[in-house]
Design an enzyme around this catalytic site. Structure first.
Site, PDB file in Angstrom:
ATOM      1  N   SER A  49      45.841  12.473  46.056  1.00 28.01           N
ATOM      2  CA  SER A  49      45.355  13.673  45.376  1.00 28.01           C
ATOM      3  C   SER A  49      45.830  13.762  43.928  1.00 28.01           C
ATOM      4  CB  SER A  49      45.806  14.921  46.138  1.00 28.01           C
ATOM      5  OG  SER A  49      47.219  14.934  46.301  1.00 28.01           O
ATOM      6  N   ASN A 114      52.355  11.188  49.850  1.00 26.22           N
ATOM      7  CA  ASN A 114      52.079  11.761  51.169  1.00 26.22           C
ATOM      8  C   ASN A 114      52.932  11.115  52.256  1.00 26.22           C
ATOM      9  OD1 ASN A 114      50.032  13.774  50.584  1.00 26.22           O
ATOM     10  ND2 ASN A 114      48.717  12.068  50.021  1.00 26.22           N
ATOM     11  N   HIS A 198      50.935  20.147  43.424  1.00 27.95           N
ATOM     12  CA  HIS A 198      49.958  19.405  42.628  1.00 27.95           C
ATOM     13  C   HIS A 198      49.938  19.902  41.188  1.00 27.95           C
ATOM     14  CE1 HIS A 198      48.483  18.851  46.791  1.00 27.95           C
ATOM     15  NE2 HIS A 198      48.141  17.653  46.352  1.00 27.95           N
TER      16      HIS A 198
END
Length: 227
Positions: A49, A114, A198
């Site tokens: 991401s 992740n 993020h």
């Protein structure tokens, strides 16, 4: 009286043409090398991401802003976004062949965040990243490795083992290493989305600014004749 044999040496026109070809060969070198140098370099940003641009407009994703910054500095380069939100290093390995097509000149590899957030055994992450790099090397595709760091709440043993993956692999394969992809962004709420994980658009811009020197060093390795 026998006729004089016709002269078969150099004619002025032939001499001029030959000199022109010689001049072109000296000044232009190998035509194939020149063609390779003339076309844009094709990079692939293979990641999760953080590469994909999670919750951001497409024009604010890392590969888009990095390409724009490189072009502003005179680099003729295109960067494909091969980021998949939620992807692990193993997931990146599973999709490697179709994410990095033939004709790719270099890969920016950004995976592992992740894995760390899920508490994945660092040995699994190391093996997947090692395999990705080795397979790209077999295809003649250089890699810039973007590192990740483990959260301290995972404990000192995990942090030490996980954080060592990236410099170890970079040293083993002789890669350009950007030690921490979120350098200057992690922990700064002003540069993060509400999830505090993020980067927002300003955060991505900061990442690009920080990684730019490493990417330029990587591009220098991709030029014809570079070692």
């Amino acid at each position: 009286m026998p006729r004089e044999a016709p002269h078969v040496g150099w004619r002025p026109g032939r001499r001029t043409a030959a000199l022109a070809l010689l001049f072109a060969a000296v000044t232009l070198g190998d035509p194939m090398s020149s063609a390779r140098a003339a076309r844009p370099l094709k990079l692939v940003a293979l990641g999760d991401s953080l590469t994909a641009g999670y919750m951001l407009p497409a024009e604010s994703a890392f590969p888009v802003l990095l390409e724009k910054a490189l072009k502003a500095r005179g680099h003729d380069v295109g960067i494909a976004n091969a980021g998949v939100s939620g992807d692990t290093s193993t997931g990146g390995l599973d999709r490697l062949d179709w994410s990095v097509p033939d004709g790719t000149d270099g890969v920016i590899l950004e995976l592992g965040a992740n894995d760390m957030l899920r508490g994945t055994d660092p040995a699994v992450t190391r093996k997947a990243l090692d395999t990705i790099i080795a397979r790209l090397k077999q295809r003649g595709i250089p890699v810039l490795l973007a590192g990740m760091r483990a959260s301290t709440n995972l404990g000192p043993d995990y942090v030490q083992t996980f954080d060592a993956i990236y410099p170890d692999l970079a040293g083993r394969y002789g890669l350009v290493l950007y030690p921490f992809f979120l350098n200057g962004v992690a922990g700064d709420a002003a540069l993060a989305l509400p999830d505090r994980l993020h980067p927002n658009a300003k955060g991505v811009a900061r990442i690009v600014e920080s990684i730019l020197p490493s990417v330029e060093s990587f591009l220098a390795r991709l030029q014809p004749g570079a070692h």
